[in-house]
Design a protein around this motif. Structure first.
Motif, PDB file in Angstrom:
ATOM      1  N   GLN A  54      38.516  -7.159   1.165  1.00 40.04           N
ATOM      2  CA  GLN A  54      39.345  -6.372   2.055  1.00 40.04           C
ATOM      3  C   GLN A  54      38.558  -5.211   2.661  1.00 40.04           C
ATOM      4  O   GLN A  54      38.689  -4.927   3.839  1.00 40.04           O
ATOM      5  CB  GLN A  54      40.548  -5.850   1.293  1.00 40.04           C
ATOM      6  CG  GLN A  54      41.574  -5.171   2.178  1.00 40.04           C
ATOM      7  CD  GLN A  54      42.809  -4.808   1.390  1.00 40.04           C
ATOM      8  OE1 GLN A  54      42.759  -4.775   0.166  1.00 40.04           O
ATOM      9  NE2 GLN A  54      43.881  -4.543   2.070  1.00 40.04           N
ATOM     10  N   LYS A  55      37.741  -4.548   1.883  1.00 36.51           N
ATOM     11  CA  LYS A  55      36.969  -3.426   2.397  1.00 36.51           C
ATOM     12  C   LYS A  55      36.011  -3.883   3.485  1.00 36.51           C
ATOM     13  O   LYS A  55      35.845  -3.222   4.498  1.00 36.51           O
ATOM     14  CB  LYS A  55      36.201  -2.746   1.273  1.00 36.51           C
ATOM     15  CG  LYS A  55      37.067  -1.983   0.332  1.00 36.51           C
ATOM     16  CD  LYS A  55      36.230  -1.296  -0.721  1.00 36.51           C
ATOM     17  CE  LYS A  55      37.108  -0.553  -1.697  1.00 36.51           C
ATOM     18  NZ  LYS A  55      36.323   0.099  -2.740  1.00 36.51           N
ATOM     19  N   GLY A  58      37.824  -4.524   6.695  1.00 35.11           N
ATOM     20  CA  GLY A  58      38.186  -3.261   7.325  1.00 35.11           C
ATOM     21  C   GLY A  58      37.022  -2.657   8.087  1.00 35.11           C
ATOM     22  O   GLY A  58      37.192  -2.110   9.173  1.00 35.11           O
ATOM     23  N   ARG A  62      36.906  -1.955  12.137  1.00 39.68           N
ATOM     24  CA  ARG A  62      36.583  -0.634  12.672  1.00 39.68           C
ATOM     25  C   ARG A  62      35.414  -0.707  13.638  1.00 39.68           C
ATOM     26  O   ARG A  62      35.405  -0.055  14.679  1.00 39.68           O
ATOM     27  CB  ARG A  62      36.265   0.344  11.547  1.00 39.68           C
ATOM     28  CG  ARG A  62      37.517   0.929  10.922  1.00 39.68           C
ATOM     29  CD  ARG A  62      37.139   1.974   9.924  1.00 39.68           C
ATOM     30  NE  ARG A  62      36.614   1.233   8.759  1.00 39.68           N
ATOM     31  CZ  ARG A  62      35.899   1.735   7.778  1.00 39.68           C
ATOM     32  NH1 ARG A  62      35.580   2.993   7.774  1.00 39.68           N
ATOM     33  NH2 ARG A  62      35.486   0.992   6.780  1.00 39.68           N
TER      34      ARG A  62
END
Length: 72
Positions: A54-55, A58, A62
Protein backbone atom coordinates in the motif's frame (compact mmCIF):
# COMPACT_ATOMS: atom_id res chain seq x y z
CA UNK A 1 47.77 -20.50 13.35
CA UNK A 2 49.58 -17.25 13.87
CA UNK A 3 49.42 -15.93 17.43
CA UNK A 4 47.77 -12.62 18.26
CA UNK A 5 45.98 -11.88 14.97
CA UNK A 6 42.68 -13.71 15.46
CA UNK A 7 39.67 -12.27 17.31
CA UNK A 8 38.38 -13.89 20.48
CA UNK A 9 35.83 -16.65 19.83
CA UNK A 10 33.39 -16.69 22.75
CA UNK A 11 30.06 -18.29 23.59
CA UNK A 12 27.11 -15.87 23.36
CA UNK A 13 23.36 -16.18 23.82
CA UNK A 14 21.16 -15.08 20.91
CA UNK A 15 17.72 -13.86 21.97
CA UNK A 16 15.17 -13.59 19.14
CA UNK A 17 12.28 -11.14 19.10
CA UNK A 18 9.75 -13.83 20.10
CA UNK A 19 11.74 -14.69 23.24
CA UNK A 20 13.45 -17.79 21.88
CA UNK A 21 17.05 -18.13 23.05
CA UNK A 22 19.95 -20.28 21.94
CA UNK A 23 23.67 -20.40 22.57
CA UNK A 24 26.30 -20.21 19.88
CA UNK A 25 29.90 -19.15 19.45
CA UNK A 26 30.84 -15.89 17.80
CA UNK A 27 33.55 -13.27 17.49
CA UNK A 28 30.93 -10.65 18.43
CA UNK A 29 31.36 -9.33 21.94
CA UNK A 30 28.13 -7.91 23.38
CA UNK A 31 28.69 -6.38 26.81
CA UNK A 32 26.41 -8.77 28.70
CA UNK A 33 27.00 -11.77 26.42
CA UNK A 34 23.50 -11.61 24.92
CA UNK A 35 22.73 -10.56 21.34
CA UNK A 36 19.14 -9.33 21.00
CA UNK A 37 17.70 -9.61 17.52
CA UNK A 38 14.91 -7.25 16.47
CA UNK A 39 14.22 -8.95 13.14
CA UNK A 40 14.17 -12.67 12.46
CA UNK A 41 12.36 -15.15 10.21
CA UNK A 42 9.28 -15.16 12.44
CA UNK A 43 8.53 -11.45 12.12
CA UNK A 44 10.23 -10.25 8.91
CA UNK A 45 7.72 -9.56 6.09
CA UNK A 46 9.82 -11.46 3.55
CA UNK A 47 9.40 -14.72 5.48
CA UNK A 48 5.88 -14.16 6.83
CA UNK A 49 4.38 -13.12 3.48
CA UNK A 50 2.80 -10.00 4.99
CA UNK A 51 4.31 -7.55 2.55
CA UNK A 52 2.68 -4.13 2.63
CA UNK A 53 2.39 -2.80 -0.92
CA UNK A 54 0.00 0.00 0.00
CA UNK A 55 2.79 2.45 0.81
CA UNK A 56 4.48 1.86 -2.52
CA UNK A 57 1.23 2.38 -4.42
CA UNK A 58 0.69 5.65 -2.54
CA UNK A 59 4.12 6.89 -3.58
CA UNK A 60 3.44 6.06 -7.23
CA UNK A 61 0.10 7.88 -7.12
CA UNK A 62 1.71 10.94 -5.53
CA UNK A 63 4.41 10.93 -8.22
CA UNK A 64 1.83 10.72 -11.03
CA UNK A 65 -0.25 13.47 -9.42
CA UNK A 66 2.76 15.75 -9.00
CA UNK A 67 4.46 15.19 -12.36
CA UNK A 68 1.53 14.10 -14.52
CA UNK A 69 0.79 10.79 -16.12
CA UNK A 70 3.32 10.09 -18.90
CA UNK A 71 1.17 7.31 -20.43
CA UNK A 72 -0.35 9.77 -22.95
Amino acid sequence: MKEGIHPEYNEITVKLSDGTEFKTRSTMDPEDGVYRSEVDSKNHPFYTGNMNYQKKAGRIDRFKKRYGNSDD
